[in-house]
Design a protein around this motif. Structure first.
Motif, PDB file in Angstrom:
ATOM      1  N   HIS A 152       0.837  -1.203   0.000  1.00 35.84           N
ATOM      2  CA  HIS A 152       0.000   0.000   0.000  1.00 35.84           C
ATOM      3  C   HIS A 152       0.875   1.257   0.000  1.00 35.84           C
ATOM      4  CE1 HIS A 152      -3.640  -2.205   0.274  1.00 35.84           C
ATOM      5  NE2 HIS A 152      -3.754  -2.299   1.585  1.00 35.84           N
ATOM      6  N   VAL A 153       1.953   1.231   0.761  1.00 35.13           N
ATOM      7  CA  VAL A 153       2.863   2.375   0.817  1.00 35.13           C
ATOM      8  C   VAL A 153       3.428   2.668  -0.569  1.00 35.13           C
ATOM      9  CG1 VAL A 153       5.170   3.071   1.626  1.00 35.13           C
ATOM     10  CG2 VAL A 153       3.473   2.240   3.255  1.00 35.13           C
ATOM     11  N   ARG A 154       3.850   1.628  -1.271  1.00 29.53           N
ATOM     12  CA  ARG A 154       4.405   1.836  -2.610  1.00 29.53           C
ATOM     13  C   ARG A 154       3.367   2.446  -3.550  1.00 29.53           C
ATOM     14  NH1 ARG A 154       6.839  -3.136  -1.166  1.00 29.53           N
ATOM     15  NH2 ARG A 154       5.259  -4.373  -2.269  1.00 29.53           N
ATOM     16  N   ARG A 155       2.147   1.918  -3.501  1.00 24.03           N
ATOM     17  CA  ARG A 155       1.104   2.425  -4.399  1.00 24.03           C
ATOM     18  C   ARG A 155       0.740   3.867  -4.063  1.00 24.03           C
ATOM     19  NH1 ARG A 155      -0.693   1.513  -9.522  1.00 24.03           N
ATOM     20  NH2 ARG A 155      -2.217   3.187  -9.777  1.00 24.03           N
ATOM     21  N   LEU A 156       0.584   4.180  -2.792  1.00 24.68           N
ATOM     22  CA  LEU A 156       0.260   5.550  -2.402  1.00 24.68           C
ATOM     23  C   LEU A 156       1.388   6.504  -2.780  1.00 24.68           C
ATOM     24  CD1 LEU A 156      -1.376   4.916   1.088  1.00 24.68           C
ATOM     25  CD2 LEU A 156      -2.535   5.887  -0.919  1.00 24.68           C
ATOM     26  N   ALA A 157       2.631   6.059  -2.603  1.00 18.57           N
ATOM     27  CA  ALA A 157       3.771   6.900  -2.980  1.00 18.57           C
ATOM     28  C   ALA A 157       3.726   7.223  -4.469  1.00 18.57           C
ATOM     29  CB  ALA A 157       5.081   6.197  -2.621  1.00 18.57           C
ATOM     30  N   TYR A 158       3.399   6.221  -5.267  1.00 16.21           N
ATOM     31  CA  TYR A 158       3.307   6.412  -6.723  1.00 16.21           C
ATOM     32  C   TYR A 158       2.198   7.408  -7.079  1.00 16.21           C
ATOM     33  CZ  TYR A 158       2.079   5.236 -11.554  1.00 16.21           C
ATOM     34  OH  TYR A 158       1.758   5.297 -12.883  1.00 16.21           O
ATOM     35  N   GLU A 159       1.035   7.254  -6.464  1.00 24.30           N
ATOM     36  CA  GLU A 159      -0.100   8.099  -6.825  1.00 24.30           C
ATOM     37  C   GLU A 159       0.023   9.521  -6.286  1.00 24.30           C
ATOM     38  OE1 GLU A 159      -3.920   6.406  -6.070  1.00 24.30           O
ATOM     39  OE2 GLU A 159      -3.479   4.527  -7.128  1.00 24.30           O
ATOM     40  N   LEU A 160       0.707   9.691  -5.150  1.00 22.06           N
ATOM     41  CA  LEU A 160       0.772  11.009  -4.518  1.00 22.06           C
ATOM     42  C   LEU A 160       2.032  11.789  -4.867  1.00 22.06           C
ATOM     43  CD1 LEU A 160      -0.724  10.225  -0.991  1.00 22.06           C
ATOM     44  CD2 LEU A 160      -1.865  11.121  -3.029  1.00 22.06           C
ATOM     45  N   ALA A 161       2.974  11.148  -5.558  1.00 23.28           N
ATOM     46  CA  ALA A 161       4.192  11.859  -5.948  1.00 23.28           C
ATOM     47  C   ALA A 161       3.903  13.142  -6.739  1.00 23.28           C
ATOM     48  CB  ALA A 161       5.118  10.932  -6.733  1.00 23.28           C
ATOM     49  N   PRO A 162       2.947  13.150  -7.681  1.00 20.30           N
ATOM     50  CA  PRO A 162       2.672  14.397  -8.406  1.00 20.30           C
ATOM     51  C   PRO A 162       2.163  15.519  -7.502  1.00 20.30           C
ATOM     52  CG  PRO A 162       1.799  12.513  -9.613  1.00 20.30           C
ATOM     53  CD  PRO A 162       2.191  12.012  -8.258  1.00 20.30           C
ATOM     54  N   LYS A 163       1.639  15.179  -6.339  1.00 20.73           N
ATOM     55  CA  LYS A 163       1.151  16.184  -5.394  1.00 20.73           C
ATOM     56  C   LYS A 163       2.240  16.627  -4.423  1.00 20.73           C
ATOM     57  CE  LYS A 163      -3.578  14.331  -5.453  1.00 20.73           C
ATOM     58  NZ  LYS A 163      -4.191  15.484  -6.156  1.00 20.73           N
ATOM     59  N   TYR A 174      12.493  15.508   0.383  1.00 22.36           N
ATOM     60  CA  TYR A 174      11.347  15.420  -0.528  1.00 22.36           C
ATOM     61  C   TYR A 174      11.478  14.325  -1.578  1.00 22.36           C
ATOM     62  CZ  TYR A 174      14.470  17.843  -3.763  1.00 22.36           C
ATOM     63  OH  TYR A 174      15.529  18.179  -4.561  1.00 22.36           O
ATOM     64  N   TRP A 175      12.684  13.810  -1.822  1.00 27.61           N
ATOM     65  CA  TRP A 175      12.897  12.828  -2.882  1.00 27.61           C
ATOM     66  C   TRP A 175      12.921  11.395  -2.345  1.00 27.61           C
ATOM     67  CZ3 TRP A 175      11.565  14.423  -7.285  1.00 27.61           C
ATOM     68  CH2 TRP A 175      11.977  13.839  -8.485  1.00 27.61           C
ATOM     69  N   ILE A 176      12.595  11.236  -1.074  1.00 33.69           N
ATOM     70  CA  ILE A 176      12.567   9.906  -0.452  1.00 33.69           C
ATOM     71  C   ILE A 176      11.110   9.472  -0.334  1.00 33.69           C
ATOM     72  CG2 ILE A 176      13.166   8.542   1.592  1.00 33.69           C
ATOM     73  CD1 ILE A 176      15.346  10.610   2.190  1.00 33.69           C
ATOM     74  N   THR A 177      10.709   8.541  -1.178  1.00 32.42           N
ATOM     75  CA  THR A 177       9.318   8.081  -1.117  1.00 32.42           C
ATOM     76  C   THR A 177       9.209   6.653  -1.644  1.00 32.42           C
ATOM     77  OG1 THR A 177       7.018   8.752  -1.605  1.00 32.42           O
ATOM     78  CG2 THR A 177       8.608   8.930  -3.417  1.00 32.42           C
ATOM     79  N   GLY A 178       8.212   5.936  -1.144  1.00 33.96           N
ATOM     80  CA  GLY A 178       7.947   4.571  -1.587  1.00 33.96           C
ATOM     81  C   GLY A 178       8.890   3.533  -1.011  1.00 33.96           C
ATOM     82  N   ILE A 225       3.630  14.744  -2.144  1.00 36.14           N
ATOM     83  CA  ILE A 225       3.444  14.071  -0.861  1.00 36.14           C
ATOM     84  C   ILE A 225       4.247  12.780  -0.876  1.00 36.14           C
ATOM     85  CG2 ILE A 225       1.776  12.939   0.663  1.00 36.14           C
ATOM     86  CD1 ILE A 225      -0.329  14.897  -0.560  1.00 36.14           C
ATOM     87  N   THR A 226       5.060  12.556   0.131  1.00 33.96           N
ATOM     88  CA  THR A 226       5.840  11.323   0.195  1.00 33.96           C
ATOM     89  C   THR A 226       5.166  10.332   1.133  1.00 33.96           C
ATOM     90  OG1 THR A 226       7.268  11.934   2.077  1.00 33.96           O
ATOM     91  CG2 THR A 226       7.949  12.675  -0.116  1.00 33.96           C
ATOM     92  N   VAL A 227       5.362   9.045   0.843  1.00 36.08           N
ATOM     93  CA  VAL A 227       4.800   7.967   1.650  1.00 36.08           C
ATOM     94  C   VAL A 227       5.884   6.913   1.844  1.00 36.08           C
ATOM     95  CG1 VAL A 227       2.901   6.320   1.912  1.00 36.08           C
ATOM     96  CG2 VAL A 227       2.576   8.385   0.503  1.00 36.08           C
ATOM     97  N   ASN A 228       6.199   6.608   3.089  1.00 38.52           N
ATOM     98  CA  ASN A 228       7.235   5.625   3.393  1.00 38.52           C
ATOM     99  C   ASN A 228       6.800   4.735   4.550  1.00 38.52           C
ATOM    100  OD1 ASN A 228       9.755   6.326   1.716  1.00 38.52           O
ATOM    101  ND2 ASN A 228       9.180   8.321   2.563  1.00 38.52           N
TER     102      ASN A 228
END
Length: 268
Positions: A182-193, A251-255, A195-198
């Motif tokens: 779920h974290v990976r998918r949310l990171a992918y979808e929210l990157a354009p906004k 800001y570049w650390i996500t997923g 928002i990071t998810v880890n």
């Protein structure tokens, strides 16, 4: 303009009354954020909640706590609406950090001999809903309401049990693997906004949730002796790492699954 640019900004902590959640509330408040906290406590444990609120306020921050079941749809929507009303327009601040630290699940085995109990369908579904799927629903609700700021950070508590078998971990092992996905998918979808998810993979930590696991004394002792840093991970170690990851320069650390364990995984 306030001397502290974070004065009107907030963190939302799911599972705020103890363990990782309580430590995060204190750390985020010390770093300048007000706190929305969601917890589920009966009268006997409410003094723990009062202490967390008092500690937040000692930093000159505001605490808005909800004693509510974070996994129930109507309860979640009610809290999200209350948060939106509290924040109003953007001049009242936005949520800069979210921690999903819900630890309530079924630890029964999948199969057993004789009359031993095994996990039921309801128990399996409840465990996945509380400890994994609710991350999606809370994050989506914040984004849809516009209360999660660009540059926001979303954290979910995973564990080494997501990739290993622990004797008494039951369905929680599978749930943690799902949470990581779920974290990976949310990171992918929210990157354009922006928002990071880890996921945060803490080392073995002596928390109320850990004490519920069968064989926890052995697990804690083994982790303490094997950790190259010479001790167990603490909730404060993890909370401090999340505060650091809220820095604008991350800001570049996500997923990712980020280990906060003093090197424990190197010897496990």
């Amino acid at each position: 303009m306030s001397d502290n640019p974070k004065k009107l900004d907030w963190a939302l902590v799911l599972g705020a009354s103890s363990g990782f959640g309580a430590a995060a509330c204190r750390a985020f408040a010390a770093d300048g954020l007000n706190i929305f906290g969601v917890h589920l406590d009966r009268r006997a444990t409410l003094p723990l909640v009062d202490k967390v609120v008092s500690d937040i306020e000692s930093h000159g921050r505001t605490a808005r706590f909800f004693n509510s079941n974070a996994a129930q749809d109507d309860a979640r929507e009610s809290v999200l609406d209350a948060i939106m009303e509290e924040l109003g327009d953007e001049s009242q601040g936005r949520i800069r950090a979210v921690l999903h630290s819900l630890a309530f699940g079924n630890l029964l085995p999948y199969t057993a001999d004789g009359d031993s109990r095994t996990i039921s369908r309801a128990g399996m579904e409840m465990t996945f809903d509380v400890m994994a799927h609710s991350l999606v629903y809370w994050t989506r609700g914040l984004v849809e309401r516009g209360t999660l700021a660009e540059g926001g950070r979303v954290f979910a508590m995973t564990s080494e049990g997501s990739t290993k078998i622990w004797a008494h971990y039951g369905a929680v092992s599978a749930v943690k693997a799902t949470l990581d996905a779920h974290v990976r998918r949310l990171a992918y979808e929210l990157a354009p906004k922006g928002i990071t998810v880890n996921a945060i993979r803490a080392g073995v930590t002596d928390t109320p949730a850990a004490r519920v696991i069968g064989g926890s004394d052995e697990l804690l002792a083994r982790a303490s002796s094997a950790n190259p840093s010479g001790r167990l991970t603490t909730p404060e170690d993890v909370a401090n790492a999340m505060v650091a990851l809220c820095d604008d320069r991350t800001y570049w650390i996500t997923g990712n699954v980020i280990g906060v364990d003093g090197g424990e995984i190197l010897t496990s």
